[in-house]
Design a protein around this motif. Structure first.
Motif, PDB file in Angstrom:
ATOM      1  N   ALA A  10       0.829  -1.209   0.000  1.00  0.00           N
ATOM      2  CA  ALA A  10       0.000   0.000   0.000  1.00  0.00           C
ATOM      3  C   ALA A  10       0.864   1.259   0.000  1.00  0.00           C
ATOM      4  O   ALA A  10       0.594   2.218  -0.722  1.00  0.00           O
ATOM      5  N   GLY A  11       1.927   1.241   0.789  1.00  0.00           N
ATOM      6  CA  GLY A  11       2.803   2.414   0.862  1.00  0.00           C
ATOM      7  C   GLY A  11       3.443   2.712  -0.481  1.00  0.00           C
ATOM      8  O   GLY A  11       3.465   3.862  -0.940  1.00  0.00           O
ATOM      9  N   VAL A  12       3.936   1.687  -1.136  1.00  0.00           N
ATOM     10  CA  VAL A  12       4.637   1.876  -2.413  1.00  0.00           C
ATOM     11  C   VAL A  12       3.671   2.373  -3.495  1.00  0.00           C
ATOM     12  O   VAL A  12       4.024   3.215  -4.324  1.00  0.00           O
ATOM     13  N   GLN A  13       2.422   1.877  -3.462  1.00  0.00           N
ATOM     14  CA  GLN A  13       1.447   2.323  -4.470  1.00  0.00           C
ATOM     15  C   GLN A  13       1.255   3.836  -4.442  1.00  0.00           C
ATOM     16  O   GLN A  13       1.017   4.463  -5.453  1.00  0.00           O
ATOM     17  N   LYS A  14       1.371   4.417  -3.255  1.00  0.00           N
ATOM     18  CA  LYS A  14       1.106   5.876  -3.124  1.00  0.00           C
ATOM     19  C   LYS A  14       2.376   6.708  -3.266  1.00  0.00           C
ATOM     20  O   LYS A  14       2.361   7.923  -3.112  1.00  0.00           O
ATOM     21  N   TYR A 123      12.837  12.237   2.761  1.00  0.00           N
ATOM     22  CA  TYR A 123      12.156  11.842   4.010  1.00  0.00           C
ATOM     23  C   TYR A 123      10.753  11.301   3.724  1.00  0.00           C
ATOM     24  O   TYR A 123      10.423  10.189   4.165  1.00  0.00           O
ATOM     25  N   PRO A 124       9.904  12.077   3.009  1.00  0.00           N
ATOM     26  CA  PRO A 124       8.572  11.508   2.733  1.00  0.00           C
ATOM     27  C   PRO A 124       8.629  10.211   1.935  1.00  0.00           C
ATOM     28  O   PRO A 124       7.792   9.326   2.132  1.00  0.00           O
ATOM     29  N   ILE A 125       9.620  10.075   1.067  1.00  0.00           N
ATOM     30  CA  ILE A 125       9.691   8.865   0.237  1.00  0.00           C
ATOM     31  C   ILE A 125       9.991   7.635   1.095  1.00  0.00           C
ATOM     32  O   ILE A 125       9.308   6.616   0.992  1.00  0.00           O
ATOM     33  N   VAL A 126      10.992   7.735   1.958  1.00  0.00           N
ATOM     34  CA  VAL A 126      11.351   6.543   2.748  1.00  0.00           C
ATOM     35  C   VAL A 126      10.242   6.183   3.742  1.00  0.00           C
ATOM     36  O   VAL A 126      10.012   5.011   4.031  1.00  0.00           O
ATOM     37  N   VAL A 127       9.550   7.199   4.240  1.00  0.00           N
ATOM     38  CA  VAL A 127       8.457   6.949   5.191  1.00  0.00           C
ATOM     39  C   VAL A 127       7.287   6.291   4.459  1.00  0.00           C
ATOM     40  O   VAL A 127       6.720   5.288   4.908  1.00  0.00           O
ATOM     41  N   GLN A 128       6.953   6.839   3.288  1.00  0.00           N
ATOM     42  CA  GLN A 128       5.855   6.282   2.477  1.00  0.00           C
ATOM     43  C   GLN A 128       6.178   4.849   2.027  1.00  0.00           C
ATOM     44  O   GLN A 128       5.306   3.999   1.959  1.00  0.00           O
ATOM     45  N   ALA A 129       7.433   4.599   1.737  1.00  0.00           N
ATOM     46  CA  ALA A 129       7.817   3.275   1.227  1.00  0.00           C
ATOM     47  C   ALA A 129       7.517   2.166   2.232  1.00  0.00           C
ATOM     48  O   ALA A 129       7.216   1.037   1.836  1.00  0.00           O
TER      49      ALA A 129
END
Ligand SMILES: Cc1ncc(COP(=O)(O)O)c(C=O)c1O
Length: 371
Positions: A10-14, A123-129
């Protein structure tokens, strides 16, 4: 056929992928021009230390061998620089690698991380991942007296909730160039519970005035939850090799060691980083060039009548009072690549990396023509 996007977590999709600066080769291919200038990725315009280049040449024929997975010599050397032990060091494939390792090791989808508005895009990318929540703290207002759009220390601390496991603080921050004084940082640390990992990102620290640089060893002894990240990509001019590191207590370093790839930093990068640490003159020269370039660009912006943010980095964010993306496109036609920062919620700003004297003149001329 299955949707392979929907099969992703789910995180990667967004996730929105990181947008790097436009490569010179790409622009020149598209426009059929040559001699363009890239001031878009906060690279060191002086080039790497000759000592680093020499060691790469010498070792190139040995790249059939894996590197030292633990990076013993480099870790030991970095530790010596800071009065620490090799066990305090984690090497990364760039400091971005470390940001990812910390997140992967410490953050679950049920938890959250804190960072500021207008802060580093990774930062947002690694958290979202990892599918975790981002608590984005409001930055200081644009009309703030001293640090417009800078980190608001108290707002960041107040954004920590019961689920927060990591707080990212960039000092100085990219893309704003703004900074927090050491006593303000320490005041934050005192308010943060020790089960929240504090990632203090010092990618540009060598460009800061000496009195603003943190007492790393003392802080690591005092704050067991502190992870300091540094890089060889900026003042050490090894961005293309990808090497950075974390300084932390040995227990955290041990955790990061569990999740990193066995050979995450390559043989040439380790050796070049080591050689670069031996070339203090190169660092001093790079910092001096940056200071001169910064003064020139700031004077030029003053003359043109453009406001800019205070910067302790090797870049300046300038308010161009119009759509930054459109102006960026016009500058491309002049063969000058800078960074539009609409993706950092700064649509009327451009971030320009401080270049050599010639590159800076070229940029200012193109800017005047394009405004
Ligand atoms: C604030 C900040 N942190 C970390 C990095 C990552 O640099 P690297 O992965 O090249 O070490 C950058 C690069 O631009 C940065 O601006």
């Amino acid at each position: 056929m299955a949707s392979y996007l929907e099969l992703a977590t789910a995180g990667v999709q967004k996730l929105t992928p990181y947008q790097p600066g436009k490569p010179v080769e790409e622009l020149e291919r598209e426009l059929g021009i040559s001699n363009s200038v890239k001031l878009a990725s906060n690279e060191n315009p002086l080039g790497p230390s000759p000592k680093a280049v020499e060691v790469i040449r010498r070792l190139a024929a040995g790249i059939n061998f894996y590197p030292d997975g633990g990076g013993y010599a480099l870790s030991q050397r970095i530790a010596d620089e800071h009065g620490l032990k090799a066990g305090n060091i984690t090497l990364g494939n760039g400091s971005n690698d470390i940001l990812e390792l910390v997140t992967r090791a410490y953050l679950t989808p049920q938890q959250s991380a804190v960072f500021s508005e207008h802060s580093f895009a990774v930062y947002p990318i690694v958290v979202q991942a990892v599918g975790a929540r981002a608590n984005v703290a409001k930055a200081l207002p644009e009309n703030h007296d001293t640090m417009p759009l800078g980190h608001d220390a108290q707002a960041m601390v107040d954004s920590i909730d019961a689920d927060t496991r990591i707080i990212f603080i960039a000092n100085p921050n990219n893309p704003t160039g703004t900074w927090l004084e050491p006593d303000v940082l320490e005041d934050m640390f005192r308010q943060i519970h020790d089960d929240v990992i504090i990632v203090l990102d010092l990618a540009y620290t060598e460009y800061m005035s000496r009195e603003l640089r943190p007492p790393i060893k003392a802080w690591l002894e005092k704050y067991p939850n502190l992870v300091i990240t540094q890089t060889f990509s900026k003042v050490y001019a090894l961005a293309g090799l990808r090497i950075g590191y974390a300084l932390s207590n040995p227990e955290i370093a041990g955790v990061l060691n569990r999740v990193r790839q066995p050979f995450n930093t390559n043989l040439l990068a380790q050796a070049a980083a080591l050689a670069s640490l031996d070339d203090r003159d190169h660092v001093l020269e790079s910092v001096a060039l940056n200071e001169q370039g910064k003064a020139f660009l700031q004077e030029s912006f003053d003359l043109i009548g453009l406001q800019y943010l205070p910067s302790m980095g090797n870049f300046i964010a300038v308010n161009v009072k119009q759509d930054g993306l459109a102006l960026y496109q016009k500058l491309l036609l002049e063969g000058v690549i800078v960074r539009p920062v609409a993706n950092y919620a700064m649509p009327e700003y451009l971030r320009v990396t401080i270049g050599t004297a010639d590159q800076n003149v070229r940029f200012v001329d193109a800017l005047k023509k394009s405004l």
